[in-house]
Motif scaffolding. Structure first.
Motif, mmCIF file in Angstrom:
data_model
loop_
_atom_site.group_PDB
_atom_site.id
_atom_site.type_symbol
_atom_site.label_atom_id
_atom_site.label_comp_id
_atom_site.label_asym_id
_atom_site.label_seq_id
_atom_site.Cartn_x
_atom_site.Cartn_y
_atom_site.Cartn_z
ATOM 1 N N SER A 170 -12.380 36.619 -20.495
ATOM 2 C CA SER A 170 -11.615 37.847 -20.663
ATOM 3 C C SER A 170 -10.971 38.283 -19.356
ATOM 4 O O SER A 170 -9.791 38.669 -19.324
ATOM 5 C CB SER A 170 -12.535 38.955 -21.193
ATOM 6 O OG SER A 170 -11.824 40.163 -21.319
ATOM 7 N N VAL A 171 -11.728 38.216 -18.274
ATOM 8 C CA VAL A 171 -11.186 38.568 -16.962
ATOM 9 C C VAL A 171 -10.042 37.641 -16.603
ATOM 10 O O VAL A 171 -8.971 38.070 -16.133
ATOM 11 C CB VAL A 171 -12.293 38.509 -15.888
ATOM 12 C CG1 VAL A 171 -11.687 38.617 -14.485
ATOM 13 C CG2 VAL A 171 -13.306 39.616 -16.113
ATOM 14 N N GLN A 172 -10.229 36.347 -16.820
ATOM 15 C CA GLN A 172 -9.207 35.361 -16.487
ATOM 16 C C GLN A 172 -7.945 35.586 -17.306
ATOM 17 O O GLN A 172 -6.834 35.557 -16.768
ATOM 18 C CB GLN A 172 -9.750 33.956 -16.734
ATOM 19 C CG GLN A 172 -8.812 32.839 -16.291
ATOM 20 C CD GLN A 172 -9.420 31.469 -16.520
ATOM 21 O OE1 GLN A 172 -10.265 31.293 -17.390
ATOM 22 N NE2 GLN A 172 -8.995 30.498 -15.753
ATOM 23 N N ASN A 173 -8.101 35.818 -18.595
ATOM 24 C CA ASN A 173 -6.930 36.027 -19.459
ATOM 25 C C ASN A 173 -6.180 37.299 -19.102
ATOM 26 O O ASN A 173 -4.941 37.326 -19.089
ATOM 27 C CB ASN A 173 -7.368 36.060 -20.925
ATOM 28 C CG ASN A 173 -7.868 34.716 -21.420
ATOM 29 O OD1 ASN A 173 -7.524 33.679 -20.867
ATOM 30 N ND2 ASN A 173 -8.691 34.729 -22.458
ATOM 31 N N ASP A 174 -6.918 38.376 -18.826
ATOM 32 C CA ASP A 174 -6.274 39.637 -18.444
ATOM 33 C C ASP A 174 -5.528 39.490 -17.124
ATOM 34 O O ASP A 174 -4.416 40.020 -16.958
ATOM 35 C CB ASP A 174 -7.320 40.747 -18.321
ATOM 36 C CG ASP A 174 -7.873 41.175 -19.670
ATOM 37 O OD1 ASP A 174 -7.292 40.789 -20.697
ATOM 38 O OD2 ASP A 174 -8.900 41.889 -19.691
ATOM 39 N N ALA A 175 -6.144 38.771 -16.180
ATOM 40 C CA ALA A 175 -5.491 38.554 -14.887
ATOM 41 C C ALA A 175 -4.239 37.707 -15.049
ATOM 42 O O ALA A 175 -3.213 37.967 -14.414
ATOM 43 C CB ALA A 175 -6.463 37.892 -13.915
ATOM 44 N N ALA A 176 -4.303 36.683 -15.907
ATOM 45 C CA ALA A 176 -3.128 35.834 -16.137
ATOM 46 C C ALA A 176 -1.990 36.628 -16.765
ATOM 47 O O ALA A 176 -0.822 36.473 -16.380
ATOM 48 C CB ALA A 176 -3.514 34.668 -17.038
ATOM 49 N N GLU A 196 -1.037 36.314 -6.668
ATOM 50 C CA GLU A 196 -1.011 37.437 -7.605
ATOM 51 C C GLU A 196 -2.145 37.338 -8.608
ATOM 52 O O GLU A 196 -2.769 38.345 -8.962
ATOM 53 C CB GLU A 196 0.339 37.470 -8.341
ATOM 54 C CG GLU A 196 1.514 37.888 -7.471
ATOM 55 C CD GLU A 196 1.344 39.296 -6.921
ATOM 56 O OE1 GLU A 196 0.853 40.180 -7.662
ATOM 57 O OE2 GLU A 196 1.672 39.512 -5.744
ATOM 58 N N GLY A 197 -2.426 36.131 -9.081
ATOM 59 C CA GLY A 197 -3.529 35.948 -10.013
ATOM 60 C C GLY A 197 -4.860 36.295 -9.391
ATOM 61 O O GLY A 197 -5.745 36.878 -10.034
ATOM 62 N N ARG A 198 -4.996 35.955 -8.136
ATOM 63 C CA ARG A 198 -6.246 36.242 -7.448
ATOM 64 C C ARG A 198 -6.453 37.737 -7.275
ATOM 65 O O ARG A 198 -7.561 38.261 -7.476
ATOM 66 C CB ARG A 198 -6.224 35.555 -6.086
ATOM 67 C CG ARG A 198 -7.468 35.752 -5.267
ATOM 68 C CD ARG A 198 -7.435 34.779 -4.100
ATOM 69 N NE ARG A 198 -8.571 35.000 -3.245
ATOM 70 C CZ ARG A 198 -8.480 35.386 -1.978
ATOM 71 N NH1 ARG A 198 -7.320 35.607 -1.441
ATOM 72 N NH2 ARG A 198 -9.561 35.533 -1.254
ATOM 73 N N ARG A 199 -5.384 38.458 -6.908
ATOM 74 C CA ARG A 199 -5.502 39.905 -6.749
ATOM 75 C C ARG A 199 -5.867 40.580 -8.070
ATOM 76 O O ARG A 199 -6.727 41.458 -8.123
ATOM 77 C CB ARG A 199 -4.193 40.480 -6.192
ATOM 78 C CG ARG A 199 -4.068 40.384 -4.677
ATOM 79 C CD ARG A 199 -2.905 41.199 -4.172
ATOM 80 N NE ARG A 199 -1.642 40.519 -4.423
ATOM 81 C CZ ARG A 199 -1.072 39.675 -3.567
ATOM 82 N NH1 ARG A 199 -1.674 39.383 -2.433
ATOM 83 N NH2 ARG A 199 0.082 39.099 -3.851
ATOM 84 N N ALA A 200 -5.180 40.153 -9.136
ATOM 85 C CA ALA A 200 -5.472 40.740 -10.444
ATOM 86 C C ALA A 200 -6.883 40.407 -10.889
ATOM 87 O O ALA A 200 -7.602 41.257 -11.430
ATOM 88 C CB ALA A 200 -4.461 40.230 -11.476
ATOM 89 N N GLY A 201 -7.315 39.171 -10.656
ATOM 90 C CA GLY A 201 -8.653 38.764 -11.046
ATOM 91 C C GLY A 201 -9.731 39.520 -10.299
ATOM 92 O O GLY A 201 -10.762 39.903 -10.875
#
Length: 270
Positions: free
Chosen positions: A193-199, A156-161
């Motif tokens: 920012s991308v990492q935090n939003d994806a998390a 899920e984290g990968r898809r969001a990222g």
């Protein structure tokens, strides 16, 4: 449009520059997003104090999967735009095989260099994990990410990222074209920012069956260390990516320019 009303040499030069820019921007933008989270694959069953960190990183940075993701990303960010690029369409009218030749050169060079880059990054991440986590904590992290919950969270984290990374990539690509840049660097704050939003998005997708495993992992000494490690990991990936791009992007651009020029002279690139 570019090249109209210009001598053939100027049209060629404009096309080469535009195609080279597409290569440089497309390759540079997907990489940090891909390295934020990777799907878990089968890992070795034996562990030792020497191999534990490598075993964990093998789960996070599988070479074959990363190379396939690189190809998929390049198809989206480079191959597809190249097919619609006005400069390339004009060149194809003169030399029909030129587009396939450029794509072949790009993908072959990417495969070669990605394997070397992933090996360098693997060593850096393993050293980081080894220096911050005990053997017991490494086992805890490994076992969690092998679990169904761990695999689900990574997926899920990968898809969001990827979704958020591609949006950022499109903006950066447009800016690079506006600035007429052939080389780009990755900004650490953007990656964070991308990492935090994806998390955050991933946390909203936690299932009820995941709560016990997450609670158990959260109660271990490894959990707070992994949170702290995310910042160091982010910095490491940013640094290694920019070091890689500083060498690789110019080399790739030079190869693309060479193959385009060969075709424009009527010689097939090898």
């Amino acid at each position: 449009s570019e090249g109209e009303g210009c001598p053939e040499g100027e049209r060629e030069g404009g096309g080469v520059r535009r195609i080279s820019l597409l290569v440089s921007v497309a390759f540079g933008l997907w990489m940090p997003m891909e390295l934020q989270a990777q799907p878990v694959t089968a890992a070795a069953t034996q562990s030792s104090s020497v191999d534990l960190a490598n075993e964990v990183v093998d789960l996070l940075l599988p070479v074959e999967e990363l190379q396939q993701e690189a190809r998929n990303a390049m198809n989206i960010s480079f191959v597809t735009p190249l097919q619609a690029d006005p400069s390339m369409q004009k060149l194809v009218q003169v030399r029909p095989g030129i587009r396939a030749a450029v794509i072949k050169v790009v993908l072959a060079e990417m495969d070669t260099q990605m394997a070397q880059f992933i090996g360098t990054l693997h060593n850096g991440v393993a050293n980081l994990y080894r220096s911050r986590l005990t053997d017991g904590e490494l086992i805890t992290v490994r076992d969690f990410y092998r679990s169904l919950t761990g695999q689900y969270m990574l997926a899920e984290g990968r898809r969001a990222g990827m979704a958020k990374g591609m949006a950022v990539g499109r903006q950066a690509a447009q800016q690079a074209r506006t600035d007429k840049k052939q080389e780009i660097t990755i900004d650490q704050s953007t990656m964070s920012s991308v990492q935090n939003d994806a998390a955050a998005e991933t946390m909203h997708k936690i299932r009820s069956e995941d709560i016990p495993a997450l609670a158990a992992f959260g109660s271990t000494s490894a959990a707070p260390k992994m949170v702290a490690l995310s910042n160091e990991m982010n910095a490491l990936v940013t640094t290694e990516t920019n070091s890689f791009l500083a060498v690789f992007s110019p080399r790739l651009v030079a190869k693309v320019q060479a193959i385009v020029q060969q075709y424009m002279r009527g010689q097939k690139g090898k």
